[in-house]
Write an enzyme that holds these catalytic residues in place. Structure first.
Site, mmCIF file in Angstrom:
data_model
loop_
_atom_site.group_PDB
_atom_site.id
_atom_site.type_symbol
_atom_site.label_atom_id
_atom_site.label_comp_id
_atom_site.label_asym_id
_atom_site.label_seq_id
_atom_site.Cartn_x
_atom_site.Cartn_y
_atom_site.Cartn_z
ATOM 1 N N HIS A 198 -17.153 44.469 -95.218
ATOM 2 C CA HIS A 198 -18.475 44.892 -95.141
ATOM 3 C C HIS A 198 -19.452 44.161 -94.650
ATOM 4 C CE1 HIS A 198 -16.907 48.517 -96.785
ATOM 5 N NE2 HIS A 198 -17.613 49.099 -95.887
ATOM 6 N N ARG A 305 -24.467 54.481 -93.160
ATOM 7 C CA ARG A 305 -23.710 54.186 -94.268
ATOM 8 C C ARG A 305 -24.759 54.077 -95.272
ATOM 9 N NH1 ARG A 305 -20.254 50.745 -90.761
ATOM 10 N NH2 ARG A 305 -18.144 50.812 -91.466
ATOM 11 N N ARG A 345 -23.542 59.727 -94.261
ATOM 12 C CA ARG A 345 -22.091 59.496 -95.242
ATOM 13 C C ARG A 345 -22.690 59.447 -96.608
ATOM 14 N NH1 ARG A 345 -17.860 54.963 -94.805
ATOM 15 N NH2 ARG A 345 -19.700 53.864 -95.476
ATOM 16 N N GLU A 443 -9.514 58.467 -94.544
ATOM 17 C CA GLU A 443 -9.204 56.958 -94.548
ATOM 18 C C GLU A 443 -8.335 56.771 -95.731
ATOM 19 O OE1 GLU A 443 -13.253 55.439 -95.449
ATOM 20 O OE2 GLU A 443 -13.919 57.010 -96.739
ATOM 21 N N ASN A 466 -10.556 51.563 -90.966
ATOM 22 C CA ASN A 466 -10.749 50.194 -91.981
ATOM 23 C C ASN A 466 -10.324 50.508 -93.118
ATOM 24 O OD1 ASN A 466 -12.641 49.774 -89.581
ATOM 25 N ND2 ASN A 466 -14.527 49.884 -91.012
ATOM 26 N N ASP A 467 -10.450 51.757 -93.712
ATOM 27 C CA ASP A 467 -9.829 51.870 -95.150
ATOM 28 C C ASP A 467 -8.288 52.393 -94.575
ATOM 29 O OD1 ASP A 467 -11.493 50.968 -97.121
ATOM 30 O OD2 ASP A 467 -13.096 52.613 -96.635
ATOM 31 N N ARG A 477 -8.973 44.748 -97.587
ATOM 32 C CA ARG A 477 -9.547 44.268 -96.543
ATOM 33 C C ARG A 477 -10.493 43.009 -96.387
ATOM 34 N NH1 ARG A 477 -13.201 49.836 -95.634
ATOM 35 N NH2 ARG A 477 -14.730 48.415 -94.541
ATOM 36 N N CYS A 514 -14.668 56.299 -86.688
ATOM 37 C CA CYS A 514 -15.935 55.678 -86.879
ATOM 38 C C CYS A 514 -15.578 54.349 -87.537
ATOM 39 C CB CYS A 514 -16.850 56.568 -88.052
ATOM 40 S SG CYS A 514 -16.216 56.774 -89.370
HETATM 41 C C1 PEP Z 1 -14.014 53.054 -92.653
HETATM 42 O O1 PEP Z 1 -13.233 52.987 -93.885
HETATM 43 O O2 PEP Z 1 -13.133 52.755 -91.518
HETATM 44 C C2 PEP Z 1 -15.186 53.225 -92.642
HETATM 45 C C3 PEP Z 1 -15.897 53.542 -91.502
HETATM 46 O O3 PEP Z 1 -15.881 53.000 -93.469
HETATM 47 P P1 PEP Z 1 -16.394 51.909 -94.363
HETATM 48 O O4 PEP Z 1 -16.189 50.808 -93.350
HETATM 49 O O5 PEP Z 1 -17.913 51.723 -94.472
HETATM 50 O O6 PEP Z 1 -15.551 51.730 -95.611
HETATM 51 MG MG MG Z 2 -14.026 53.255 -95.543
#
Ligand code: PEP
Ligand code: MG
Length: 583
Positions: A198, A305, A345, A443, A466-467, A477, A514
């Site tokens: 993040h 977020r 979210r 995710e 991402n997750d 990550r 996203c």
């Molecule tokens: C993701 O996991 O791709 C996402 C958009 O949420 P975050 O990056 O805030 O976990």
């Molecule tokens: Mg996520």
């Protein structure tokens, strides 16, 4: 000074050329902002007043010492008073405010860090120990400073602004990154971190070149060294030769020109060559980001977020933002977007986004009580947020997005709580959109493999790549040691994304991406070929993605993508994706 080059992970594109500003963990705990010329003397006085206050406090401590107190205690207070009077503490930080325009807290911490480094080199163990005293004195002053009203950071004029500082730190938390939003810095380099941590995401949202996973950067680079960050390659050059500097300056100028050109696309609808419309939304962390979203031509917010409203509130007696406070922020975003949809979210706290840096972390935070799991375990916090979001839906189009869902009962409980929040609002006489759309982040691999469970219950889906990558490939990550395994093109990842897009299409509900893949121009055509028609990304990437869409022809991309999805060989996939970009 010898020039050297470090290689790490690129996280935010562009080239930054500036002087290194080393931040220690202590320095990260205070606010950083540059003070305009006309407020400098007021800022100096703020620090002088705080020092004077600590003098008085020490004096009071002396007077109140019980008669039978051990003599060392008095001596201890004397030492602290002496340290406080030393020009190294009472004068040098004032010079830092005047010359570097730092706010008082930042100036003091900078000076203390420099002194501490000198103390570390002292041979005599007794003297070396005095470092702790200096730090304690500084902490006293900081406490007083933080309790006093800070000057509102006014607008800096062009020549006051020192736009050449690059932050170099061992690590920066996402909450600390938020502090840098005033754009006092032009780049970031950290020793640790992953591409989709993040912290990296916030750096991208600031649209500032950044590179992480630089292992020893904060030890090898010295304060005020000239450095270049190549945010596209993940390279940092320290003390570059004039020739190298020239080359990077040329690339920087070319980037700037290309970006200016892209701005012309702001109002152009995102339509492929064969006439298919694509929706381009923005990801934001705070309501202020809506301005960037609109500047980049975003058609709405695809991911707000909301957890960033909850983080870094240590000074607020460990409090959560109240319903009214949250409502104001959500409403501000909704109004700023002038009728365009805003997807909020719900709280995605945990893993690398702790509420408070000092809180105990779970054994394995990424697999722990994160996001919706936390919210269902803390129903009052969740209900408060749901009421605030629902109230904001009376002011424009709002969509509710729930993170980290994996189980049917989690969806059902979330929906039940949304109904409960609505009932509470009805009772209190508040307006809201009773038909608000509710969606799920896809995710967790389990979610992508059980899509009928989701499409039956929800209005839309948003793929958090991402997750999804983190959990599919079992790599943290944030951990740079396994960063090389983080591969969006792994066939398993591609299958899960394609399945989700297809399932949404079949059920007639919207599916967006996203996660950071949505903003990667190298993947735009692949996602289009999979059938994706809604992308949400940082505003800074939006126009490049739009340009790619304008140049794409689905007639050729779609069959090629089908072939890619039948391939299980990583090398062949990588080559075919590259090939997609040139057809
Ligand atoms: C993701 O996991 O791709 C996402 C958009 O949420 P975050 O990056 O805030 O976990
Ligand atoms: Mg996520």
């Amino acid at each position: 000074m010898a020039s050297f080059t470090l290689h790490g992970i690129p996280v935010s594109r562009g080239i930054a050329i500036g002087r290194a500003h080393l931040l220690t963990p202590a320095a990260l705990d205070v606010k950083h902002y540059l003070v305009p010329e006309e407020q400098l003397e007021a800022e100096v006085r703020r620090l002088q007043d705080a020092i004077a206050q600590v003098h008085r406090d020490l004096q009071d401590l002396w007077t109140d010492l019980p008669k039978d107190a051990p003599t060392e205690l008095g001596a201890f207070i004397d030492v602290h008073a002496l340290i406080l009077s030393d020009p190294m503490i009472s004068e040098a930080p004032l010079d830092i405010i005047r010359t570097r325009h730092y706010n008082a807290e930042w100036a003091l911490v900078t000076q203390i860090d420099e002194l501490s480094a000198q103390f570390d080199e002292i041979e005599d163990p007794y003297l070396r120990e005095r470092k702790a005293d200096i730090q304690q004195v500084a902490e006293r002053v900081l406490k007083v400073l933080m309790g006093t009203a800070q000057l509102t950071p006014g607008k800096l004029s062009e020549d006051e602004y020192q736009p050449q500082m690059i932050v170099v730190a061992h690590d920066i938390s996402p909450a600390d990154m938020l502090q840098f939003r005033d754009r006092s810095f032009i780049g970031f380099v950290t020793d640790v971190g992953g591409q989709n941590s993040h912290t990296a995401i916030v750096a991208r949202s600031l649209d500032i070149p950044a590179a992480v996973g630089m292992s020893q950067a904060s030890q090898l680079i010295e304060q005020d060294d000239w450095i270049i960050i190549d945010g596209d390659a993940g390279v940092v050059v320290a003390n570059p030769s004039p020739l190298v500097l020239d080359q990077y300056r040329m690339r920087q100028a070319a980037n700037l020109k290309a970006r200016k050109k892209l701005l012309k696309l702001k109002k152009t609808p995102a339509v492929t060559r064969d006439g298919t419309s694509v929706r381009l939304y923005a990801n934001i962390e705070l309501p202020d980001d809506c301005e960037h979203a609109l500047d980049s031509g975003a058609e709405g917010i695809g991911l707000f977020r909301s957890e960033f409203l909850f983080m870094g509130r240590a000074g607020h007696a460990h409090s959560m933002p109240s319903e009214d406070e949250q409502f104001e922020q959500y409403r501000r975003s909704v109004l700023a977007m002038k009728g365009r949809p805003v997807t909020i979210r719900t709280l995605d706290i945990g893993a690398d986004k702790p509420l408070d840096q000092t809180e105990h972390t779970a054994l394995n935070p990424a697999l722990g009580l994160r996001a919706i799991r936390y919210c269902l375990a803390e129903p009052q916090i969740f209900l408060t947020q749901l009421r605030a979001i629902l109230r904001a839906s009376a002011y424009g189009k709002v969509r509710l997005l729930i993170p980290m869902l994996a189980h049917a009962f989690e969806i059902d409980q979330s929906l039940a709580m949304i109904e409960q929040a609505k009932a509470q609002l009805r009772e209190a006489g508040h307006n809201f959109d009773a038909d608000i759309d509710v969606g799920a982040m896809i995710e967790i691999p389990a979610a992508a493999l059980a899509l009928p469970m989701f499409v039956k219950r929800l209005d839309f889906l948003s793929i958090g790549t991402n997750d999804l990558i983190q959990y599919t490939l079992a790599i943290d990550r944030v951990d740079y040691e396994v960063a090389h395994l983080y591969n969006p093109l792994h066939p398993a990842v591609l299958q899960l994304i394609a399945m989700t897009i297809m399932a949404g299409k079949k059920a007639g509900i919207d599916v967006a991406v996203c996660g950071e893949m949505a903003g990667d121009v190298k993947l735009t055509r692949l996602l289009l070929g999979m059938g994706l028609r809604e992308f949400s990304m940082h505003p800074a990437q939006l126009l490049s993605v739009k340009q790619e869409i304008l140049n794409s022809d689905l007639g050729t991309i779609t069959p090629q993508t089908r072939k890619i999805l039948r391939t299980m060989e990583p090398q062949a996939i990588a080559e075919a994706v590259q090939q997609l970009q040139v057809i």
